[in-house]
Design a protein around this motif. Structure first.
Motif, PDB file in Angstrom:
ATOM      1  N   LYS A 144      -8.494  -3.729  -3.201  1.00 14.20           N
ATOM      2  CA  LYS A 144      -8.042  -3.696  -1.810  1.00 14.20           C
ATOM      3  C   LYS A 144      -9.003  -2.896  -0.947  1.00 14.20           C
ATOM      4  O   LYS A 144      -9.344  -3.297   0.173  1.00 14.20           O
ATOM      5  N   PHE A 145      -9.458  -1.757  -1.474  1.00 10.49           N
ATOM      6  CA  PHE A 145     -10.392  -0.939  -0.703  1.00 10.49           C
ATOM      7  C   PHE A 145     -11.740  -1.639  -0.584  1.00 10.49           C
ATOM      8  O   PHE A 145     -12.354  -1.656   0.487  1.00 10.49           O
ATOM      9  N   LEU A 146     -12.205  -2.239  -1.669  1.00 11.45           N
ATOM     10  CA  LEU A 146     -13.468  -2.963  -1.637  1.00 11.45           C
ATOM     11  C   LEU A 146     -13.421  -4.125  -0.640  1.00 11.45           C
ATOM     12  O   LEU A 146     -14.418  -4.426   0.020  1.00 11.45           O
ATOM     13  N   ALA A 147     -12.271  -4.773  -0.537  1.00 10.21           N
ATOM     14  CA  ALA A 147     -12.128  -5.860   0.434  1.00 10.21           C
ATOM     15  C   ALA A 147     -12.274  -5.327   1.857  1.00 10.21           C
ATOM     16  O   ALA A 147     -12.899  -5.971   2.713  1.00 10.21           O
ATOM     17  N   SER A 148     -11.736  -4.149   2.106  1.00 12.39           N
ATOM     18  CA  SER A 148     -11.869  -3.539   3.435  1.00 12.39           C
ATOM     19  C   SER A 148     -13.308  -3.117   3.701  1.00 12.39           C
ATOM     20  O   SER A 148     -13.796  -3.245   4.824  1.00 12.39           O
ATOM     21  N   VAL A 149     -13.984  -2.622   2.674  1.00 19.65           N
ATOM     22  CA  VAL A 149     -15.401  -2.276   2.811  1.00 19.65           C
ATOM     23  C   VAL A 149     -16.216  -3.533   3.095  1.00 19.65           C
ATOM     24  O   VAL A 149     -17.094  -3.546   3.968  1.00 19.65           O
ATOM     25  N   ALA A 150     -15.920  -4.607   2.357  1.00 19.50           N
ATOM     26  CA  ALA A 150     -16.650  -5.870   2.529  1.00 19.50           C
ATOM     27  C   ALA A 150     -16.540  -6.375   3.967  1.00 19.50           C
ATOM     28  O   ALA A 150     -17.496  -6.931   4.511  1.00 19.50           O
ATOM     29  N   ALA A 151     -15.386  -6.188   4.574  1.00 13.34           N
ATOM     30  CA  ALA A 151     -15.175  -6.652   5.949  1.00 13.34           C
ATOM     31  C   ALA A 151     -16.058  -5.900   6.940  1.00 13.34           C
ATOM     32  O   ALA A 151     -16.375  -6.416   8.016  1.00 13.34           O
ATOM     33  N   GLU A 152     -16.475  -4.676   6.582  1.00 15.12           N
ATOM     34  CA  GLU A 152     -17.301  -3.858   7.471  1.00 15.12           C
ATOM     35  C   GLU A 152     -18.773  -3.897   7.090  1.00 15.12           C
ATOM     36  O   GLU A 152     -19.631  -3.417   7.840  1.00 15.12           O
ATOM     37  N   LEU A 153     -19.097  -4.474   5.949  1.00 14.70           N
ATOM     38  CA  LEU A 153     -20.434  -4.388   5.372  1.00 14.70           C
ATOM     39  C   LEU A 153     -21.374  -5.475   5.911  1.00 14.70           C
ATOM     40  O   LEU A 153     -20.950  -6.599   6.173  1.00 14.70           O
ATOM     41  N   ARG A 160      -5.911 -13.515   0.437  1.00 19.06           N
ATOM     42  CA  ARG A 160      -4.554 -13.132   0.841  1.00 19.06           C
ATOM     43  C   ARG A 160      -4.514 -12.719   2.305  1.00 19.06           C
ATOM     44  O   ARG A 160      -3.564 -13.017   3.033  1.00 19.06           O
ATOM     45  N   ARG A 161      -5.585 -12.056   2.754  1.00 17.02           N
ATOM     46  CA  ARG A 161      -5.674 -11.609   4.148  1.00 17.02           C
ATOM     47  C   ARG A 161      -6.129 -12.733   5.090  1.00 17.02           C
ATOM     48  O   ARG A 161      -6.178 -12.528   6.298  1.00 17.02           O
ATOM     49  N   GLU A 162      -6.523 -13.858   4.519  1.00 20.53           N
ATOM     50  CA  GLU A 162      -7.108 -14.973   5.276  1.00 20.53           C
ATOM     51  C   GLU A 162      -8.340 -14.512   6.056  1.00 20.53           C
ATOM     52  O   GLU A 162      -8.579 -14.930   7.201  1.00 20.53           O
ATOM     53  N   ASP A 163      -9.139 -13.687   5.426  1.00 16.62           N
ATOM     54  CA  ASP A 163     -10.359 -13.173   6.036  1.00 16.62           C
ATOM     55  C   ASP A 163     -11.512 -14.093   5.664  1.00 16.62           C
ATOM     56  O   ASP A 163     -12.364 -13.774   4.827  1.00 16.62           O
ATOM     57  N   THR A 190     -15.438 -10.047 -12.491  1.00 17.16           N
ATOM     58  CA  THR A 190     -13.981  -9.869 -12.388  1.00 17.16           C
ATOM     59  C   THR A 190     -13.608  -9.050 -11.153  1.00 17.16           C
ATOM     60  O   THR A 190     -12.591  -9.322 -10.499  1.00 17.16           O
ATOM     61  N   THR A 191     -14.452  -8.072 -10.823  1.00 16.07           N
ATOM     62  CA  THR A 191     -14.200  -7.258  -9.634  1.00 16.07           C
ATOM     63  C   THR A 191     -14.409  -8.079  -8.378  1.00 16.07           C
ATOM     64  O   THR A 191     -13.605  -8.028  -7.433  1.00 16.07           O
ATOM     65  N   VAL A 192     -15.480  -8.859  -8.345  1.00 16.56           N
ATOM     66  CA  VAL A 192     -15.763  -9.700  -7.172  1.00 16.56           C
ATOM     67  C   VAL A 192     -14.634 -10.699  -6.947  1.00 16.56           C
ATOM     68  O   VAL A 192     -14.193 -10.912  -5.810  1.00 16.56           O
ATOM     69  N   VAL A 193     -14.158 -11.303  -8.023  1.00 14.57           N
ATOM     70  CA  VAL A 193     -13.066 -12.280  -7.905  1.00 14.57           C
ATOM     71  C   VAL A 193     -11.795 -11.601  -7.395  1.00 14.57           C
ATOM     72  O   VAL A 193     -11.068 -12.161  -6.564  1.00 14.57           O
ATOM     73  N   ALA A 194     -11.535 -10.387  -7.878  1.00 11.85           N
ATOM     74  CA  ALA A 194     -10.354  -9.654  -7.410  1.00 11.85           C
ATOM     75  C   ALA A 194     -10.456  -9.361  -5.913  1.00 11.85           C
ATOM     76  O   ALA A 194      -9.466  -9.442  -5.175  1.00 11.85           O
ATOM     77  N   VAL A 195     -11.656  -9.016  -5.458  1.00 12.96           N
ATOM     78  CA  VAL A 195     -11.873  -8.779  -4.025  1.00 12.96           C
ATOM     79  C   VAL A 195     -11.687 -10.084  -3.247  1.00 12.96           C
ATOM     80  O   VAL A 195     -11.074 -10.094  -2.169  1.00 12.96           O
ATOM     81  N   ALA A 196     -12.198 -11.181  -3.791  1.00 18.51           N
ATOM     82  CA  ALA A 196     -12.037 -12.486  -3.133  1.00 18.51           C
ATOM     83  C   ALA A 196     -10.562 -12.862  -3.034  1.00 18.51           C
ATOM     84  O   ALA A 196     -10.128 -13.446  -2.025  1.00 18.51           O
ATOM     85  N   GLU A 197      -9.792 -12.545  -4.060  1.00 15.48           N
ATOM     86  CA  GLU A 197      -8.346 -12.818  -4.023  1.00 15.48           C
ATOM     87  C   GLU A 197      -7.693 -12.045  -2.890  1.00 15.48           C
ATOM     88  O   GLU A 197      -6.825 -12.571  -2.172  1.00 15.48           O
ATOM     89  N   GLU A 198      -8.113 -10.787  -2.718  1.00 15.57           N
ATOM     90  CA  GLU A 198      -7.535  -9.970  -1.651  1.00 15.57           C
ATOM     91  C   GLU A 198      -7.940 -10.493  -0.278  1.00 15.57           C
ATOM     92  O   GLU A 198      -7.120 -10.573   0.644  1.00 15.57           O
TER      93      GLU A 198
END
Length: 242
Positions: A99-108, A134-137, A123-131
């Motif tokens: 969840k935190f990585l997804a928020s970082v990705a949005a700002e990166l 979910r956010r429709e980002d 596996t981490t990248v896929v988990a971030v993609a799932e998040e």
């Protein structure tokens, strides 16, 4: 709306409607403006950020990850990401929550951290993609596609339903990769995308953009479907395919 305007609005953190006056400007010029704005934002306070990146090397990776989530926050972490040593950045990233990585990705700005992004476990990248899904980002998903290996892209876009895939393809930074990305999800997916767009007018613009970037072989698979489309969409689709 023009995908470059959508992405510029994200950089500036404003409602895309406020940038409607750029609708008639060449997309390439809007993209250049976006890249210049991104560079300006990321280079602000560069000396301070470099010192913070250097100081982070003095702490164990687990402690740095905890400070990143609890103190620094996504925006500051995104600014520092491109300044830290690659192995160190990967070590810290693996300890952060999806969840935190997804928020970082949005700002990166992924151009500044490609070396780290490509070394994070799949596996981490896929988990971030799932998040992000979910956010429709879709904008963040689209910005990272060009910086990931094909196998990782295949797993990430495989998470998307037809509407999500159309939205993501619409905002890819590298427009020439649209056809390649679709090739990773299977030939049977393209007809489903066309039929999904036909049933939802809000998806017409993304769908037409996708059609315009297909190679000739994939265009041939779409043409038999045109008779199923609403008249207005059929006319525009024929023009895109032509």
């Amino acid at each position: 709306m023009n995908p470059e305007i959508l992405k510029l609005a994200r950089v500036l953190d404003v409602d895309p409607a406020r940038l409607d006056y750029l609708a008639d400007v060449d997309q390439g010029e809007v993209r250049l403006l976006r890249e210049q704005m991104t560079t300006t934002l990321f280079d602000a306070n560069l000396v301070v950020l470099e010192r913070m990146a250097l100081a982070s090397k003095l702490l164990p990776a687990g402690v740095t990850a905890k400070i990143a989530e609890k103190v620094f926050g996504p925006l500051l972490c995104a600014r520092i990401a491109g300044l830290v040593d690659v192995s160190r950045g990967v070590d810290v990233a693996k300890r952060l929550s999806p969840k935190f990585l997804a928020s970082v990705a949005a700002e990166l700005d992924p151009r500044r951290a490609t070396a780290i992004i490509t070394r994070i476990p799949v596996t981490t990248v896929v988990a971030v993609a799932e998040e992000l899904t979910r956010r429709e980002d879709w904008i963040t998903l689209g910005r990272f596609v060009g910086h990931l290996p094909d196998d990782t892209v295949r797993r990430c876009v495989g998470l998307l339903d037809d509407a999500g895939l159309l939205h993501t393809a619409y905002v890819l930074d590298d427009r020439s990769r649209i056809d390649h990305v679709l090739s990773l999800v299977g030939e049977d997916r393209l007809p489903a995308l066309v039929r999904t767009a036909a049933a939802n007018e809000s998806l017409w613009a993304p769908a037409l953009d996708v059609l315009a970037h297909l190679n000739e072989a994939r265009r041939a698979t779409v043409r038999p479907l045109l008779d199923e489309l609403p008249e207005e969409l059929r006319t525009r689709a024929e023009a895109a395919l032509a």
